[in-house]
Motif scaffolding. Structure first.
Motif, PDB file in Angstrom:
ATOM      1  N   PRO A 100       0.892  -1.293  -0.134  1.00  0.00           N
ATOM      2  CA  PRO A 100      -0.112   0.067   0.110  1.00  0.00           C
ATOM      3  C   PRO A 100       0.874   1.161  -0.071  1.00  0.00           C
ATOM      4  N   GLY A 101       0.310   2.291  -0.596  1.00  0.00           N
ATOM      5  CA  GLY A 101       0.978   3.621  -0.589  1.00  0.00           C
ATOM      6  C   GLY A 101       0.460   4.582   0.311  1.00  0.00           C
ATOM      7  N   PHE A 102       0.869   5.330   0.912  1.00  0.00           N
ATOM      8  CA  PHE A 102       0.523   6.372   1.720  1.00  0.00           C
ATOM      9  C   PHE A 102       0.636   7.820   1.144  1.00  0.00           C
ATOM     10  N   VAL A 103      -0.210   8.631   1.259  1.00  0.00           N
ATOM     11  CA  VAL A 103      -0.145   9.910   1.374  1.00  0.00           C
ATOM     12  C   VAL A 103      -0.537  10.689   2.557  1.00  0.00           C
ATOM     13  N   HIS A 104      -0.268  12.000   2.777  1.00  0.00           N
ATOM     14  CA  HIS A 104      -0.713  12.476   4.161  1.00  0.00           C
ATOM     15  C   HIS A 104      -0.676  14.129   4.098  1.00  0.00           C
ATOM     16  N   TRP A 105      -1.349  14.782   4.927  1.00  0.00           N
ATOM     17  CA  TRP A 105      -1.308  16.089   4.692  1.00  0.00           C
ATOM     18  C   TRP A 105      -1.846  16.820   6.160  1.00  0.00           C
ATOM     19  N   VAL A 106      -1.072  17.828   6.400  1.00  0.00           N
ATOM     20  CA  VAL A 106      -1.599  18.462   7.735  1.00  0.00           C
ATOM     21  C   VAL A 106      -1.998  19.731   7.400  1.00  0.00           C
ATOM     22  N   LEU A 120       0.426   9.484  10.996  1.00  0.00           N
ATOM     23  CA  LEU A 120       0.801   8.568   9.807  1.00  0.00           C
ATOM     24  C   LEU A 120       1.361   7.239  10.819  1.00  0.00           C
ATOM     25  N   GLU A 121       1.706   7.318  11.907  1.00  0.00           N
ATOM     26  CA  GLU A 121       2.197   6.211  12.637  1.00  0.00           C
ATOM     27  C   GLU A 121       0.718   5.405  13.024  1.00  0.00           C
ATOM     28  N   LEU A 122      -0.253   6.195  13.380  1.00  0.00           N
ATOM     29  CA  LEU A 122      -1.382   5.189  13.669  1.00  0.00           C
ATOM     30  C   LEU A 122      -2.175   4.791  12.619  1.00  0.00           C
ATOM     31  N   ALA A 123      -1.881   5.274  11.331  1.00  0.00           N
ATOM     32  CA  ALA A 123      -2.450   4.888  10.065  1.00  0.00           C
ATOM     33  C   ALA A 123      -1.500   3.635   9.727  1.00  0.00           C
ATOM     34  N   VAL A 124      -0.263   3.795   9.799  1.00  0.00           N
ATOM     35  CA  VAL A 124       0.565   2.611   9.341  1.00  0.00           C
ATOM     36  C   VAL A 124       0.127   1.495  10.097  1.00  0.00           C
ATOM     37  N   ASP A 125       0.201   1.639  11.442  1.00  0.00           N
ATOM     38  CA  ASP A 125      -0.140   0.288  12.517  1.00  0.00           C
ATOM     39  C   ASP A 125      -1.343  -0.006  12.184  1.00  0.00           C
ATOM     40  N   THR A 126      -2.539   0.698  11.780  1.00  0.00           N
ATOM     41  CA  THR A 126      -3.701   0.190  11.532  1.00  0.00           C
ATOM     42  C   THR A 126      -3.664  -0.515  10.178  1.00  0.00           C
ATOM     43  N   VAL A 127      -3.111  -0.044   9.067  1.00  0.00           N
ATOM     44  CA  VAL A 127      -3.033  -0.531   7.718  1.00  0.00           C
ATOM     45  C   VAL A 127      -2.160  -2.124   8.060  1.00  0.00           C
ATOM     46  N   ARG A 129      -1.754  -3.825  10.718  1.00  0.00           N
ATOM     47  CA  ARG A 129      -2.739  -4.763  11.650  1.00  0.00           C
ATOM     48  C   ARG A 129      -3.961  -5.172  10.805  1.00  0.00           C
ATOM     49  N   THR A 130      -4.676  -4.346   9.917  1.00  0.00           N
ATOM     50  CA  THR A 130      -5.926  -5.020   9.406  1.00  0.00           C
ATOM     51  C   THR A 130      -5.748  -5.593   7.951  1.00  0.00           C
ATOM     52  N   TYR A 131      -4.654  -5.273   7.257  1.00  0.00           N
ATOM     53  CA  TYR A 131      -4.637  -5.788   5.943  1.00  0.00           C
ATOM     54  C   TYR A 131      -3.352  -6.499   5.780  1.00  0.00           C
ATOM     55  N   ASP A 132      -2.291  -6.586   6.440  1.00  0.00           N
ATOM     56  CA  ASP A 132      -1.157  -7.500   6.706  1.00  0.00           C
ATOM     57  C   ASP A 132      -0.486  -7.470   5.541  1.00  0.00           C
ATOM     58  N   PRO A 133      -0.043  -6.406   5.114  1.00  0.00           N
ATOM     59  CA  PRO A 133       0.867  -6.176   3.705  1.00  0.00           C
ATOM     60  C   PRO A 133       2.485  -6.507   4.190  1.00  0.00           C
ATOM     61  N   ASN A 134       3.263  -6.646   3.107  1.00  0.00           N
ATOM     62  CA  ASN A 134       4.508  -7.037   3.708  1.00  0.00           C
ATOM     63  C   ASN A 134       5.416  -5.831   3.757  1.00  0.00           C
ATOM     64  N   TYR A 178      10.050   6.184  -0.449  1.00  0.00           N
ATOM     65  CA  TYR A 178      10.272   5.633   1.078  1.00  0.00           C
ATOM     66  C   TYR A 178       9.571   4.282   1.515  1.00  0.00           C
ATOM     67  N   GLY A 179      10.098   3.307   2.164  1.00  0.00           N
ATOM     68  CA  GLY A 179       9.169   2.150   2.425  1.00  0.00           C
ATOM     69  C   GLY A 179       9.667   1.691   3.874  1.00  0.00           C
ATOM     70  N   ILE A 180       8.653   0.815   4.285  1.00  0.00           N
ATOM     71  CA  ILE A 180       9.145   0.270   5.549  1.00  0.00           C
ATOM     72  C   ILE A 180       8.456  -1.204   5.607  1.00  0.00           C
ATOM     73  N   LEU A 181       9.381  -2.230   5.948  1.00  0.00           N
ATOM     74  CA  LEU A 181       8.523  -3.483   5.865  1.00  0.00           C
ATOM     75  C   LEU A 181       7.886  -3.998   7.312  1.00  0.00           C
ATOM     76  N   HIS A 182       6.989  -4.823   7.024  1.00  0.00           N
ATOM     77  CA  HIS A 182       6.126  -5.096   8.202  1.00  0.00           C
ATOM     78  C   HIS A 182       7.165  -5.562   9.486  1.00  0.00           C
TER      79      HIS A 182
END
Length: 188
Positions: A100-106, A120-127, A129-134, A178-182
């Motif tokens: 999944p790809g993230f975009v964000h704005w404040v 962003l931390e909450l959203a990444v954690d949610t994705v 946990r919920t969708y289990d991408p690599n 940018y990326g981060i592995l599960h």
């Protein structure tokens, strides 16, 4: 009016994005740096933003979150939903795929308060946990130092640069991937 709470953090909550949030979301289309993340080139009126909310944010493979803070001293489960103040937006696209790809704005008046990092931390954690991408990814345009700092603070790793691929404020600019592995997310 912001939708129901999806995640609760220390200083903000993530809520579902509703059609009534179009006025707030429309503001990001006045920010040329934010528009690039959403792959938009111009402003949108409220009707056009409502169409985006309906046609894109409500897609099965998109997870959109409104980052909100409550008014001082109001508990997160305050019965009056209007007590929530939207401060930003986080959208994850292609959540049903491996990356999944993230975009964000404040919103400008809330920048520098740490809301972008927490949202962003909450959203990444949610994705994760919920969708289990690599892994998950995001892009940052050269010159947007605050966003570079934000994604690195969350734990995203610089994976490379595309040279002069997007046009912002009169110049072609590089875009950093940018990326981060599960497993990196779990081990942080």
């Amino acid at each position: 009016m912001p939708g129901p709470i999806v995640e609760t953090g220390d200083d903000l909550v993530l809520r579902t994005v509703e059609r009534d949030d179009a006025d707030f979301v429309q503001r990001l289309y006045t920010d040329p740096w934010a528009r690039t993340g959403f792959h938009e080139h111009g402003h949108k009126n409220c009707a056009e933003v409502e169409d985006v909310l309906e046609d894109e944010f409500e897609e099965r493979d998109t997870a959109a979150y409104l980052a909100c803070v409550d008014e001082p001293d109001a508990p997160w489960d305050h019965p009056d939903e209007d007590e929530a103040t939207p401060v930003g937006l986080v959208v994850a696209t292609h959540v049903d795929r491996d990356r999944p790809g993230f975009v964000h704005w404040v919103a400008p008046e809330f920048r520098g308060e740490g809301h972008g990092v927490e949202a962003l931390e909450l959203a990444v954690d949610t994705v994760f946990r919920t969708y289990d991408p690599n892994s998950v990814g995001t892009e940052v345009v050269a010159g947007d130092e605050r966003r570079h700092e934000r994604v690195e603070a969350v734990g995203f790793v610089d994976e490379g640069r595309n040279r002069e691929v997007t046009f912002v404020e009169g110049a072609y600019r590089d875009v950093t991937q940018y990326g981060i592995l599960h497993e990196e997310w779990e081990g942080r």
